[in-house]
Scaffold this motif. Structure first.
Motif, PDB file in Angstrom:
ATOM      1  N   GLU A 234       3.256  -1.024   1.370  1.00 36.50           N
ATOM      2  CA  GLU A 234       1.468  -0.903   0.933  1.00 36.50           C
ATOM      3  C   GLU A 234       1.689  -2.718   1.537  1.00 36.50           C
ATOM      4  N   LEU A 235       0.491  -2.608   3.034  1.00 33.82           N
ATOM      5  CA  LEU A 235       0.626  -3.987   3.217  1.00 33.82           C
ATOM      6  C   LEU A 235       0.023  -5.296   3.020  1.00 33.82           C
ATOM      7  N   ASP A 236      -1.035  -4.844   1.578  1.00 31.67           N
ATOM      8  CA  ASP A 236      -1.634  -5.700   0.412  1.00 31.67           C
ATOM      9  C   ASP A 236      -0.528  -6.279  -0.087  1.00 31.67           C
ATOM     10  N   GLU A 237       0.678  -5.647   0.464  1.00 29.02           N
ATOM     11  CA  GLU A 237       1.445  -6.412  -1.104  1.00 29.02           C
ATOM     12  C   GLU A 237       2.305  -6.984  -0.281  1.00 29.02           C
ATOM     13  N   ILE A 238       2.444  -7.360   0.592  1.00 28.42           N
ATOM     14  CA  ILE A 238       3.248  -8.279   1.660  1.00 28.42           C
ATOM     15  C   ILE A 238       2.540  -9.116   2.611  1.00 28.42           C
ATOM     16  N   LYS A 248      12.756 -12.038  -2.355  1.00 27.80           N
ATOM     17  CA  LYS A 248      12.644 -12.028  -3.321  1.00 27.80           C
ATOM     18  C   LYS A 248      11.754 -10.277  -3.711  1.00 27.80           C
ATOM     19  N   LEU A 249      10.792  -9.751  -2.890  1.00 27.25           N
ATOM     20  CA  LEU A 249      10.349  -9.097  -3.342  1.00 27.25           C
ATOM     21  C   LEU A 249      11.377  -7.913  -3.501  1.00 27.25           C
ATOM     22  N   LEU A 250      11.358  -7.937  -1.854  1.00 29.54           N
ATOM     23  CA  LEU A 250      12.897  -6.112  -2.025  1.00 29.54           C
ATOM     24  C   LEU A 250      13.828  -6.775  -3.576  1.00 29.54           C
ATOM     25  N   GLU A 251      14.403  -7.731  -3.753  1.00 29.43           N
ATOM     26  CA  GLU A 251      15.413  -7.167  -4.558  1.00 29.43           C
ATOM     27  C   GLU A 251      15.254  -7.004  -5.804  1.00 29.43           C
ATOM     28  N   SER A 252      13.577  -7.404  -6.079  1.00 28.38           N
ATOM     29  CA  SER A 252      12.813  -6.892  -7.388  1.00 28.38           C
ATOM     30  C   SER A 252      12.617  -5.397  -7.434  1.00 28.38           C
TER      31      SER A 252
END
Length: 702
Positions: A234-238, A248-252
């Motif tokens: 999702e574009l809005d997320e990143i 950090k988002l990827l690791e979560s």
């Protein structure tokens, strides 16, 4: 034979600590007494030495030569360090040798191992004249030959290493043992030495490892876009995050360890993970590389472009829906100038817009056809006076189009005139032949089809299952009450022909079984009691409809419809006539062999049979008419019996009397294409415990 070289008596030795102090020691050029020497190599250093004058060296060499000459022994002048030689020094040395009885000169380089053996070989040949004279090669030519020899040996050795060493994990000790007997290995070691051979091996292993690491890196990078698609789609997320926050988002993410592995040591290509071929997960420290950063930026740009393209597609669709210039059937070439702008071309290819436009056209064309079909139903009085074959004349079509021409629903199909005319003809065909096949709503919204599906998919209750009866039952034969409908004597003559083939007690054998036949020929107005299908003493089981012309076919159709209209809504036994099995038979006139006429009558008969939903029997060949042959009569009766069996009228259905005893009959009129579902009307009735379906099957719609 080999020649042994020796220097038994050396004049002096110097250690490395004494270099530069030679003058402090006693100088002896020749030993005293007898000299046990067979020849001399007179060496001249032709390089540019520090604090050394070449002319003085040459003077010293000249003095030494004078002393050596007294021994009468062979002498060869050897120019050393030619790899660093000064051109003038080399010329002067050659001039010196030329002035001393043509002394042979060999240009050498111990560092490059050029002509060293040649120098000794030349001296040996001078000592032993029996040997062949050695060819003296200038230094640069010899260097070139040696370089070529070394290069060839190196190529062969590298080929050998490449063939034996396929893994970057191989060791020199293991591989050298395998190569020791190979001539490629031996030749190269002879020319260059073991250390250079080992160096080439290590270079090859290093190259293999680099290639292995590069393959793994490419595999990880190829997998990285898929990981981005799975974890951060999702574009809005990143879109608003920095690189560090994205990591950090990827690791979560829940599936992070499915795609990535976090190594204790870095970089990843210096760890054992690079050799773990079963673990295809991406080392997370690869995200720090420029290539990974570029892939992430490409993923981000892809999401932004997809959003923009989706916006453009939506805007284009809205433009189509609101534009007054887009009408059913308008070609893309005519429409594009009204709806396209530069933004559209910037983000999507024209093929994409053509696809969207094609789908939009399909929708508005279907809607226009549905609206036009409604228009035809509203103007149903236009189609009442057409001929039986439902083929309107050009004048009638002109009248229809003139009446409908002012309607917007007619004009909506202006660019689809052929399809509009086809819809009119199809509607006319449906009006005169209302079947599932001609229904404009078939198959999705046809009421007949839906009712059949609903009844066919409903399991029968025990009380609904037909009770099998013994055909012989209480009587040895079954009775068939048969109406024969025809015009101009067709019915009476066929009845006479059938009676002539029966036994004396009016019994007829079909397929080995005997039936009692009761025939009722009808040729007049069926609304008169004398021509009624049913009388107090005659309950018909079927009807044979005969025709041999267009007029007689019209009579049959009108008679059937009049009979049905007369019995519609009645609650006595006559109501069974609505579903009386019919068989339509074409009887050729005697002597009429016109193929076109027969074919036309067959086609009209098939259309009427479809309209009446009855069986149609063609003539089997051989003209007949007023006198019907036995084969044709048997075919007619067999077809009637087959129809009776299929409808369970002979032995497995309730009697006419049983059907008359129902408490309530429900007649439904449903319009094909209506949004109201048939199930909503029929399911409550079908689920009632007292419901009993009619023996003739499903219902119909209009």
């Amino acid at each position: 034979a080999a020649t042994k070289l020796a220097s038994a008596e050396k004049l002096m030795y110097f250690c490395t600590d004494q270099l530069g102090l030679e003058q402090d020691f006693e100088q002896k050029q020749m030993p005293e007494g007898k000299l046990l020497v067979d020849g001399f190599l007179l060496c001249v250093d032709v390089s540019r030495g520090m604090n050394r004058n070449f002319d003085e060296q040459l003077k010293f060499v000249s003095n030494l030569y004078n002393q050596l000459g007294k021994t009468k022994k062979p002498i060869v002048v050897v120019l050393t360090k030619c790899d660093e030689g000064v051109e003038r020094y080399i010329r002067d040395a050659h001039a010196f040798a030329l002035g001393k009885k043509n002394l042979q000169v060999v240009e050498t380089s111990a560092r490059s191992n050029v002509n060293v053996e040649l120098a000794f070989g030349t001296l040996v040949q001078l000592v032993d004249r029996s040997r062949g004279k050695a060819k003296i090669i200038p230094y640069f030519e010899a260097l070139k030959q040696q370089s070529q020899q070394i290069a060839a040996a190196k190529d062969k050795y590298e080929w050998l290493v490449g063939r034996l060493v396929k893994s970057h994990k191989e060791s020199w000790a293991n591989v050298s043992r395998k190569m020791v007997t190979s001539p490629e290995y031996q030749d190269y070691v002879y020319l260059e030495g073991t250390q250079k051979a080992k160096k080439l091996f290590l270079q090859h292993v290093h190259r293999l490892r680099q290639e292995h690491v590069e393959r793994r890196r490419k595999a990880y990078l190829a997998l990285l876009p898929q990981a981005f698609e799975a974890l951060i789609p999702e574009l809005d997320e990143i879109d608003h995050l920095s690189r560090g926050k994205v990591e950090k988002l990827l690791e979560s993410k829940e599936d992070f360890l499915k795609w990535f592995v976090v190594l204790e040591e870095t970089p990843w290509d210096a760890t054992s993970h690079v050799d773990d071929m079963e673990n295809e997960r991406i080392p997370f420290d690869l995200m720090e590389t420029q290539a990974a950063e570029q892939l992430y930026e490409a993923h981000l740009e892809k999401l932004r472009n997809e959003r923009k393209r989706a916006e453009m597609r939506k805007a284009f669709k809205e433009n189509l829906e609101t534009s007054p210039f887009i009408t059913p059937g308008k070609p893309w070439e005519e429409a594009r100038s009204f709806i396209m702008n530069e933004d559209f071309y910037m983000w999507l290819e024209e093929a994409t817009y053509m696809d969207i436009y094609g789908k939009h056209q399909k929708q508005i064309i279907e809607k226009a056809k549905e609206d036009f079909q409604e228009l035809l139903l509203e103007y149903s009085e236009l189609f009442y006076e057409l001929e039986l074959d439902a083929k309107p004349s050009k004048e009638k079509m002109g009248v229809i189009q003139e009446v409908l021409g002012e309607e917007q629903r007619f004009k909506a199909l202006q660019k689809l005139q052929a399809e509009r005319d086809a819809l009119i003809l199809k509607h006319i065909h449906f009006v005169y032949h209302p079947t599932k096949e001609t229904c404009p709503s078939c198959p999705q919204l046809c009421v007949d089809t839906k009712v059949e599906q609903l009844l066919g998919g409903r399991p029968a209750r025990p009380s609904e299952r037909p009770q099998q009866r013994n055909p012989l039952g209480d009587a040895a034969v079954d009775r068939i009450n048969l109406v024969i409908l025809g015009k101009d004597g067709l019915a009476r003559e066929l009845a006479n022909e059938i009676r002539a083939l029966c036994t004396n007690d009016d019994k007829y054998v079909v397929e080995g079984k005997m039936y009692e036949l009761a025939l009722r020929p009808i040729e007049g107005n069926v609304r008169l009691p004398v021509n009624a299908f049913q009388t107090p003493t005659f309950q018909p089981h079927g009807c044979l409809c005969l025709y041999n012309s267009k007029e007689s076919l019209s009579y049959v159709v009108e008679s059937i419809e009049k009979s049905r209209e007369a019995t519609l809504g009645r609650r006595d036994n006559h109501s069974a006539l609505l579903h009386l099995p019919l068989t339509l038979v074409l009887v050729n006139k005697r002597g009429d062999a016109s193929g076109e006429t027969v074919q036309s009558l067959v086609q009209q008969g098939q259309q009427m049979a479809s309209r009446l939903q009855c069986v149609f029997l063609e003539p089997t060949g051989g003209g007949y008419g007023r006198n019907v042959n036995e084969k044709q009569i048997s075919q007619v009766l067999k077809g009637l019996l087959d129809s009776k069996r299929n409808l369970n009228l002979v032995s497995s259905t309730p009697t006419i009397k049983d059907l008359a005893e129902v408490d309530l009959r429900v007649v439904m009129c449903l319009m094909c294409g209506d949004l109201l579902k048939v199930e909503e009307l029929l399911v409550p009735i079908l689920q009632a415990h007292s419901y009993r379906p009619p023996p003739w099957g499903g219902g119909g719609g209009g």
